[in-house]
Write an enzyme that holds these catalytic residues in place. Sequence first.
Site, short mmCIF file in Angstrom:
data_model
loop_
_atom_site.label_atom_id
_atom_site.label_comp_id
_atom_site.label_asym_id
_atom_site.label_seq_id
_atom_site.Cartn_x
_atom_site.Cartn_y
_atom_site.Cartn_z
N LYS A 101 0.80 -1.22 0.00
CA LYS A 101 0.00 0.00 0.00
C LYS A 101 0.84 1.28 0.00
O LYS A 101 0.42 2.29 -0.57
CB LYS A 101 -0.95 0.01 1.20
CG LYS A 101 -2.03 -1.05 1.18
CD LYS A 101 -3.05 -0.79 0.08
CE LYS A 101 -4.21 -1.77 0.16
NZ LYS A 101 -5.22 -1.53 -0.89
N GLU A 123 -9.83 5.69 3.19
CA GLU A 123 -10.58 4.62 3.82
C GLU A 123 -9.64 3.44 4.02
O GLU A 123 -8.58 3.37 3.39
CB GLU A 123 -11.77 4.22 2.95
CG GLU A 123 -11.46 3.18 1.88
CD GLU A 123 -10.47 3.65 0.82
OE1 GLU A 123 -9.69 2.79 0.33
OE2 GLU A 123 -10.46 4.85 0.48
N SER A 388 1.46 -9.78 -0.96
CA SER A 388 1.16 -8.36 -0.88
C SER A 388 1.33 -7.75 0.50
O SER A 388 1.43 -6.53 0.64
CB SER A 388 -0.27 -8.10 -1.37
OG SER A 388 -1.20 -8.89 -0.65
#
Length: 405
Positions: A101, A123, A388
């Site tokens: 991210k 969010e 991830s």
Amino acid sequence: MIFNGIDFDTYLKNYPDANGYFGSYGGAYINDDLKKAMAEITEAYFTICKSRKFIDELRRIRKEFQGRPTPISHLERLSNSIGNVQLYVKREDLNHTGAHKLNHCMGEALLAKYMGKKKLIAETGAGQHGVAIATAAAYFGLECDVYMGSVDIKKQAPNVARMKILGANVVEVTHGLATLKEAVDAAFEAYAKDYKNSIYCIGSVVGPHPFPMMVRDFQSVVGIEAREQFVEMTGELPDAIVACVGGGSNSAGFFSGFLNDPVDIYGIEPLGRGTKMGDHAASLKYGTDGVMHGFNSIMLKDENGDPAPVYSVASGLDYPSSGPEHAFLHKLGRVKYDVIGDDDTIDAFFTLSRLEGIIPAIESSHAVAYGMKLAKEMGKGSVLINLSGRGDKDMDYIIENYGIR
């Protein structure tokens, strides 16, 4: 490579088009005020992000702050336990903050800084995007509001604490199912009231144009690195690559490095507890075309045509739609989208931890589970999985609900 009439040699330059469409998917289904805000972001992105100064600064941040490039690891013991197929993972769990991210959050925050914005609005579901955006805000000295459903706040307490320590204001969302969709709703509403001073740093390749494009572009570093590293490590391309898909940011960036190669690509959605509506979040597998959160894609709908209730053991995957580019690649057939359930996912979580000393995020465990399944079916060759994120955030939830196997 030409696939179903699409030249993937120039694909990334041509898609999305000027209006933000990947074929019939994408666009910007928003009010006039937000259209002006999106137009401002689009203009800034195409201007600032092509400048040498911006690119050099982003590269410096990735190297000196994020710790990129992240490595590829060969899962030798896991591979040997399955058969002859060799499994590898791209280690985004080793990216600063523990997941992919931060790749787009640092890019979006740098863009916000250049645009003179004072606040980042975001969010989060699993909390990794929230931690990443809080980290970016702290790095650049910006205010930060993170909207998170009350269900996910309880599941992801460690990440909630990290966001608060980093200085972010965590806003609890209690309406509806109180998960990721509702968090996105609340963040959009807040951004609409303050778009002149803030920027909405969307956490995936979803939302109105230009966000599906921007997030993919910032995440493409994963695919670029992975391709170069795998060839250097093995002398050839992998036979298949695998990544989990919710909104689809990690997979979009990962896939972009291989779309023009003779490589099988698999995007894995959460089947959850089964095929009954409300028991899964597999929008590409079971959904139909629909507009939500400002973009047209493939989504799960209830009997009224509204976004359906969804479920996944992974908080970061419980979203009733998917990024428009994923819908487009699904329609083309370039990427094969499939599903994996909770049971196989949790088994993969423990198997990877025990055999390789890597505790994966539950989201990533979906890809690991499918990679293991694929390896058994292939019989020979190699599979590269995008890991991830790491599973620190999931430890309490796993122990409480599944124990230690």
